[in-house]
Design a protein around this motif. Structure first.
Motif, PDB file in Angstrom:
ATOM      1  N   GLY A 399       0.647  -1.438   0.116  1.00  0.00           N
ATOM      2  CA  GLY A 399       0.026  -0.058   0.066  1.00  0.00           C
ATOM      3  C   GLY A 399       0.874   1.182   0.002  1.00  0.00           C
ATOM      4  N   GLY A 400       0.156   2.352  -0.382  1.00  0.00           N
ATOM      5  CA  GLY A 400       1.043   3.590  -0.358  1.00  0.00           C
ATOM      6  C   GLY A 400       1.410   4.291  -1.707  1.00  0.00           C
ATOM      7  N   VAL A 401       0.872   3.505  -2.749  1.00  0.00           N
ATOM      8  CA  VAL A 401       1.559   3.581  -4.047  1.00  0.00           C
ATOM      9  C   VAL A 401       0.453   4.069  -4.884  1.00  0.00           C
ATOM     10  CG1 VAL A 401       0.892   1.305  -4.986  1.00  0.00           C
ATOM     11  CG2 VAL A 401       2.978   2.263  -5.734  1.00  0.00           C
ATOM     12  N   GLY A 402       0.931   4.943  -5.941  1.00  0.00           N
ATOM     13  CA  GLY A 402      -0.105   5.588  -7.037  1.00  0.00           C
ATOM     14  C   GLY A 402      -0.126   4.470  -8.157  1.00  0.00           C
ATOM     15  N   CYS A 403      -1.171   4.573  -8.797  1.00  0.00           N
ATOM     16  CA  CYS A 403      -1.642   3.371  -9.987  1.00  0.00           C
ATOM     17  C   CYS A 403      -2.046   4.033 -11.085  1.00  0.00           C
ATOM     18  CB  CYS A 403      -2.767   2.712  -9.150  1.00  0.00           C
ATOM     19  SG  CYS A 403      -3.363   1.038 -10.444  1.00  0.00           S
ATOM     20  N   MET A 404      -1.328   3.844 -12.147  1.00  0.00           N
ATOM     21  CA  MET A 404      -1.781   4.604 -13.434  1.00  0.00           C
ATOM     22  C   MET A 404      -2.349   3.680 -14.350  1.00  0.00           C
ATOM     23  SD  MET A 404       1.017   6.554 -16.176  1.00  0.00           S
ATOM     24  CE  MET A 404       1.403   5.163 -17.160  1.00  0.00           C
ATOM     25  N   PHE A 405      -3.453   3.908 -15.125  1.00  0.00           N
ATOM     26  CA  PHE A 405      -4.354   3.433 -16.082  1.00  0.00           C
ATOM     27  C   PHE A 405      -4.388   4.082 -17.439  1.00  0.00           C
ATOM     28  CE2 PHE A 405      -5.987   2.558 -11.804  1.00  0.00           C
ATOM     29  CZ  PHE A 405      -6.168   0.991 -11.908  1.00  0.00           C
ATOM     30  N   SER A 406      -3.936   3.592 -18.433  1.00  0.00           N
ATOM     31  CA  SER A 406      -3.767   4.075 -19.508  1.00  0.00           C
ATOM     32  C   SER A 406      -4.726   3.324 -20.979  1.00  0.00           C
ATOM     33  CB  SER A 406      -2.381   4.083 -20.284  1.00  0.00           C
ATOM     34  OG  SER A 406      -2.228   4.674 -21.532  1.00  0.00           O
ATOM     35  N   THR A 407      -5.697   4.025 -21.275  1.00  0.00           N
ATOM     36  CA  THR A 407      -6.680   3.610 -22.335  1.00  0.00           C
ATOM     37  C   THR A 407      -5.854   3.676 -23.558  1.00  0.00           C
ATOM     38  OG1 THR A 407      -8.721   3.684 -23.117  1.00  0.00           O
ATOM     39  CG2 THR A 407      -7.701   5.973 -22.564  1.00  0.00           C
ATOM     40  N   TYR A 408      -4.925   4.650 -23.718  1.00  0.00           N
ATOM     41  CA  TYR A 408      -4.111   4.605 -24.776  1.00  0.00           C
ATOM     42  C   TYR A 408      -3.294   3.335 -25.082  1.00  0.00           C
ATOM     43  CZ  TYR A 408      -0.346   6.008 -28.253  1.00  0.00           C
ATOM     44  OH  TYR A 408       0.285   5.819 -29.465  1.00  0.00           O
ATOM     45  N   VAL A 409      -2.934   2.693 -23.891  1.00  0.00           N
ATOM     46  CA  VAL A 409      -2.085   1.797 -23.765  1.00  0.00           C
ATOM     47  C   VAL A 409      -3.027   0.591 -24.226  1.00  0.00           C
ATOM     48  CG1 VAL A 409      -0.364  -0.094 -22.446  1.00  0.00           C
ATOM     49  CG2 VAL A 409      -0.164   2.543 -22.475  1.00  0.00           C
ATOM     50  N   THR A 410      -3.848   0.076 -23.291  1.00  0.00           N
ATOM     51  CA  THR A 410      -4.844  -0.959 -23.645  1.00  0.00           C
ATOM     52  C   THR A 410      -5.480  -1.120 -24.896  1.00  0.00           C
ATOM     53  OG1 THR A 410      -6.658   0.140 -22.299  1.00  0.00           O
ATOM     54  CG2 THR A 410      -5.018  -1.311 -20.918  1.00  0.00           C
ATOM     55  N   GLY A 411      -5.856   0.385 -25.507  1.00  0.00           N
ATOM     56  CA  GLY A 411      -6.643   0.294 -26.790  1.00  0.00           C
ATOM     57  C   GLY A 411      -5.691   0.053 -28.005  1.00  0.00           C
ATOM     58  N   ARG A 412      -4.313  -0.124 -27.602  1.00  0.00           N
ATOM     59  CA  ARG A 412      -3.477  -0.582 -28.717  1.00  0.00           C
ATOM     60  C   ARG A 412      -2.659  -1.779 -28.570  1.00  0.00           C
ATOM     61  NH1 ARG A 412      -1.140   4.134 -31.923  1.00  0.00           N
ATOM     62  NH2 ARG A 412      -2.656   5.608 -31.949  1.00  0.00           N
ATOM     63  N   MET A 413      -2.915  -2.717 -27.507  1.00  0.00           N
ATOM     64  CA  MET A 413      -2.602  -4.029 -27.135  1.00  0.00           C
ATOM     65  C   MET A 413      -3.544  -4.925 -27.909  1.00  0.00           C
ATOM     66  SD  MET A 413      -1.540  -3.605 -23.214  1.00  0.00           S
ATOM     67  CE  MET A 413      -0.528  -5.210 -23.306  1.00  0.00           C
TER      68      MET A 413
END
Length: 505
Positions: A399-413
């Motif tokens: 715990g205590g960590v930031g979490c990044m989500f990228s629809t750019y990344v998943t949209g191009r996988m």
């Protein structure tokens, strides 16, 4: 003389003590950074380029030479559905796992990431988004604002905006008539930027900018603020570099202009309402009326100003960029363009205006706009805070960590979309399986974009009129690269030639 020697001796000792103190502080900080590395280094991730700055040098070099989101895509494909990024003593995990995306983004339990969104409160010391809808981390603070704003974005209210959508789109058509008659080239990004800013200024705040014929400082101010935001979040040393001083000053001045304008607009409207004057039935009036039923504090007044800036920027920039990318792709996809044009002819025909009921019938246009946002999500990602330990795809995340989500990344996988770089609107056919938590251009869950229906209604009206009346051809030789200016936009500006459509009937 003895006095000066005593003074010199005192300062020498003080300097020595300060040096020792700073050395000890530096050593303690080094140990803390090492502790953070040991705590999170079991999470997969690319090698750090620097002990202190972590992956920041890599990302900055990428930003200077290309698109940083392509680096995130590369790392996601290399290191899997969860990987780590370091910067000083901060750690973020980047997640593409759909199950974790669902768990975190659909729950109010996970607030906005403190590191990222605290940086958006101010820009180089000037209050920017403040504690508005985008940046508020405390759920109660956010929910109070959302409750005030929701009525202004209800389907009933949005239906009443169709007249303004049509009116402003019609002004764009008039401008394109001039371009077509004069046989000149035109930067479509610039034109749709003018239209979307006109729309949000009018429907939200009762401001008549008419940017297609009048000059205004607002488009430049918005662009400068967004670019400043990008550097402020990604490069913690940016403002301290002498070469950036002039730009930092421009960002602060632009930010001040937006907030000063917002304060004037809000105060003028409140005064008019208190005096019983007729006021526009726009979003600002709705917000002030709804807020009047709440217990409003001085901080709430600041929130209203924060949300003026938020709506002014987010309600304009992202829609304009989506329209530009859509035009760019249609210029490269003649078969899709022809199919789309046939739908518009069937639904709209020769009508001057697009009705609210027409929007629901433009199903293929909806697919095209959704596919545009898959390949070119104008707001490419979002961040959350993981305060408690959890497991993502078998990896333990302290715990205590930031979490990044990228629809750019998943949209191009490839694992989520077959042949992901192909522009294929049929992915979003009503009968096609819906993407499972790998497509979220407006975010997901309770913190999803309040204005997404507004934005897509506006985009549909503009595109339908454009396709109904004009033939648009991309000028050869321009790039199809993506530019990151805080949001994603076509680097070329989408330069086109315009001709009147023939044989529409």
């Amino acid at each position: 003389m003895a006095f000066f020697q005593l003074l010199l001796s005192f300062f020498s000792k003080a300097l020595l003590i300060l040096s020792v103190f700073l050395f000890i502080a530096f050593l303690i900080y080094c140990l803390y950074v090492k502790y953070i590395h040991m705590k999170y280094d079991h999470i997969p991730g690319p090698p750090r380029e620097s002990f202190f700055f972590g992956h920041t040098p890599t990302l900055l070099k990428t930003m200077n030479n290309g698109l940083v989101h392509d680096k995130f895509l590369e790392w996601s494909e290399t290191y899997g559905p969860v990987y780590r990024i370091n910067a000083l003593h901060y750690v973020s995990v980047c997640v593409t796992c759909p199950e974790a995306t669902k768990e975190i983004m659909m729950s109010p339990k996970y607030p906005k990431d403190k590191f990222v969104y605290n940086r958006l409160f101010y820009l180089f010391g000037e209050r920017f988004f403040g504690n508005g809808l985008i940046t508020a981390q405390n759920h109660e603070v956010w929910y109070k604002q959302r409750r005030i704003m929701d009525p202004a974005f209800s389907s009933l209210y949005l239906r009443g905006l169709m007249g303004i959508f049509n009116e402003r789109a019609e002004k764009l058509m008039d401008k394109l008539v001039e371009v077509a008659d004069n046989n000149t080239e035109v930067n479509m990004l610039h034109l749709v930027n003018c239209v979307t800013l006109d729309v949000i200024a009018k429907v939200a705040f009762g401001m008549d900018l008419d940017l297609l014929t009048n000059s205004s400082p607002f488009p430049k101010a918005i662009a400068i603020c967004l670019k400043g935001m990008m550097y402020y979040v990604r490069d913690m040393m940016f403002q301290f570099k002498p070469k950036n001083r002039r730009f930092v000053k421009e960002v602060k001045e632009a930010c001040h202009l937006l907030r000063k304008t917002g304060a004037q607009v809000i105060q003028e409207r409140k005064t008019a309402m208190q005096n019983g004057e007729d006021v526009p039935k726009d979003i600002l009036t709705q917000i002030i009326k709804t807020a009047a039923t709440e217990c409003i504090t001085q901080e709430d007044e600041e929130f209203m100003l924060d949300n003026f800036v938020t709506l002014f920027i987010a309600g304009q920039e992202t829609t304009a960029n989506q329209l530009s990318f859509c035009i760019m792709e249609l210029g490269r996809q003649p078969e899709i363009l022809e199919k789309l044009r046939n739908e518009v002819d069937e639904v709209i025909g020769m009508k001057q205006n697009v009705s609210y009921d027409d929007l629901g019938k433009l199903t293929y246009l909806s697919q095209v706009l959704k596919e545009t946002l898959r390949l070119y999500p104008t707001a490419p990602g979002t961040n959350r805070q993981i305060d408690e330990d959890m497991v993502i795809d078998g990896v333990h995340i302290p715990g205590g960590v930031g979490c990044m989500f990228s629809t750019y990344v998943t949209g191009r996988m490839e694992k989520f979309f077959n042949d992901p770089l192909k522009f294929d609107p049929d992915r979003f056919h009503p009968d096609a399986p819906k993407p499972y938590y790998c497509y979220y251009p407006f975010a997901l869950g309770p913190r999803s974009c309040l204005g997404q229906n507004f934005a897509q209604m506006e985009a549909k009206v503009v595109m339908a009129m454009l396709l109904q009346r004009f033939e648009i051809t991309l000028v050869p030789g321009q790039t199809f690269d993506i530019e990151d200016t805080g949001t994603l936009r076509p680097k070329s500006g989408v330069v086109c030639t315009i001709k009147h459509r023939k044989n529409k009937d």
